[in-house]
Scaffold this active site. Structure first.
Site, mmCIF file in Angstrom:
data_model
loop_
_atom_site.group_PDB
_atom_site.id
_atom_site.type_symbol
_atom_site.label_atom_id
_atom_site.label_comp_id
_atom_site.label_asym_id
_atom_site.label_seq_id
_atom_site.Cartn_x
_atom_site.Cartn_y
_atom_site.Cartn_z
ATOM 1 N N LYS A 10 -17.844 8.686 24.255
ATOM 2 C CA LYS A 10 -18.907 8.313 23.309
ATOM 3 C C LYS A 10 -18.647 8.851 21.901
ATOM 4 C CE LYS A 10 -22.472 7.898 26.879
ATOM 5 N NZ LYS A 10 -23.890 8.172 27.199
ATOM 6 N N TYR A 50 -26.189 -1.807 27.715
ATOM 7 C CA TYR A 50 -27.254 -0.973 28.288
ATOM 8 C C TYR A 50 -28.523 -1.784 28.574
ATOM 9 C CZ TYR A 50 -24.806 3.487 27.473
ATOM 10 O OH TYR A 50 -23.937 4.553 27.527
ATOM 11 N N ASN A 113 -24.035 12.929 25.362
ATOM 12 C CA ASN A 113 -23.471 13.513 26.582
ATOM 13 C C ASN A 113 -22.006 13.142 26.808
ATOM 14 O OD1 ASN A 113 -23.908 10.893 27.301
ATOM 15 N ND2 ASN A 113 -25.215 11.301 29.063
ATOM 16 N N HIS A 116 -19.652 8.130 29.414
ATOM 17 C CA HIS A 116 -20.392 7.252 30.325
ATOM 18 C C HIS A 116 -19.474 6.920 31.490
ATOM 19 C CE1 HIS A 116 -22.684 3.859 31.893
ATOM 20 N NE2 HIS A 116 -21.513 3.253 32.003
ATOM 21 N N GLU A 127 -19.589 -3.841 34.165
ATOM 22 C CA GLU A 127 -19.163 -3.116 32.962
ATOM 23 C C GLU A 127 -17.685 -3.368 32.623
ATOM 24 O OE1 GLU A 127 -22.409 0.521 33.170
ATOM 25 O OE2 GLU A 127 -20.327 0.974 33.603
HETATM 26 P P1 CMP Z 1 -25.123 7.044 30.322
HETATM 27 O O1 CMP Z 1 -24.444 7.568 31.525
HETATM 28 O O2 CMP Z 1 -24.286 6.390 29.276
HETATM 29 O O3 CMP Z 1 -26.269 6.019 30.774
HETATM 30 C C1 CMP Z 1 -27.424 5.766 30.022
HETATM 31 C C2 CMP Z 1 -27.570 6.734 28.886
HETATM 32 O O4 CMP Z 1 -28.875 6.838 28.372
HETATM 33 C C3 CMP Z 1 -27.252 8.133 29.366
HETATM 34 O O5 CMP Z 1 -25.895 8.256 29.617
HETATM 35 C C4 CMP Z 1 -27.795 8.967 28.234
HETATM 36 O O6 CMP Z 1 -26.895 9.020 27.141
HETATM 37 C C5 CMP Z 1 -29.007 8.152 27.847
HETATM 38 N N1 CMP Z 1 -30.229 8.718 28.410
HETATM 39 C C6 CMP Z 1 -30.598 8.763 29.687
HETATM 40 N N2 CMP Z 1 -31.803 9.342 29.811
HETATM 41 C C7 CMP Z 1 -32.201 9.659 28.569
HETATM 42 C C8 CMP Z 1 -33.343 10.282 28.036
HETATM 43 N N3 CMP Z 1 -34.343 10.697 28.809
HETATM 44 N N4 CMP Z 1 -33.406 10.463 26.698
HETATM 45 C C9 CMP Z 1 -32.398 10.025 25.903
HETATM 46 N N5 CMP Z 1 -31.275 9.421 26.358
HETATM 47 C C10 CMP Z 1 -31.184 9.256 27.675
#
Ligand code: CMP
Length: 138
Positions: A10, A50, A113, A116, A127
């Site tokens: 990311k 998403y 984070n 993904h 995906e």
């Molecule tokens: P990812 O694994 O890319 O899948 C969906 C993404 O949404 C997740 O990682 C986070 O980056 C984001 N995400 C999930 N839950 C939350 C939340 N409560 N607040 C903000 N971002 C979120």
């Protein structure tokens, strides 16, 4: 079972210049990149990717973050690649990610984070096809 999964490094991790370290994590656990592309997502592409989260309160923030800088999109191949990559990534919330995981090392929050990874065979199929439409998915 030999599987393929989609991973995204990311914008936060690209900005921190840890692409190499993350790919090393993949390779050292037997997750081999079979396709890699660095790109900047448009808002429309991020929203489509998403789409399952469209009704979530964090959708706007998530798609803004994902378009805030370049990403690296990879297809990883290995035994039980989907589950093993989820374990390697750690918990979605970086603050709760287990030591030794990619998110513990490079993530900073639940949104920023670092990586993904597909969460099921059905998601991986969608995906991988989303970013690599020319790839053989059979
Ligand atoms: P990812 O694994 O890319 O899948 C969906 C993404 O949404 C997740 O990682 C986070 O980056 C984001 N995400 C999930 N839950 C939350 C939340 N409560 N607040 C903000 N971002 C979120």
């Amino acid at each position: 079972m030999l599987e393929r999964t989609l991973a995204i490094i990311k914008p936060d991790a690209v900005k921190k210049q840890v692409i190499g370290d993350i790919i090393k994590h993949y390779e050292s656990t037997g997750l081999h990149p079979v396709s890699i592309q660095m790109m900047s997502l448009t808002k429309r592409v991020a929203e489509g990717f998403y789409a399952v989260h469209r009704e979530r309160p964090f959708f706007e923030s998530l798609t803004s973050f994902m378009t805030s800088g370049p990403v690296v999109v990879l297809v990883l191949e290995g035994e039980d690649a989907i589950k093993r990559n989820r374990t390697l990534m750690g918990a979605t919330d970086s603050a709760k990610a287990e030591p030794g995981t990619i998110r513990a090392a490079h993530g900073t929050s639940i949104e920023e984070n670092a990586v993904h990874g597909s969460d099921s065979p059905e998601t991986a199929h969608f995906e991988i096809g989303y970013f690599f439409p020319a790839m053989d998915l059979t």
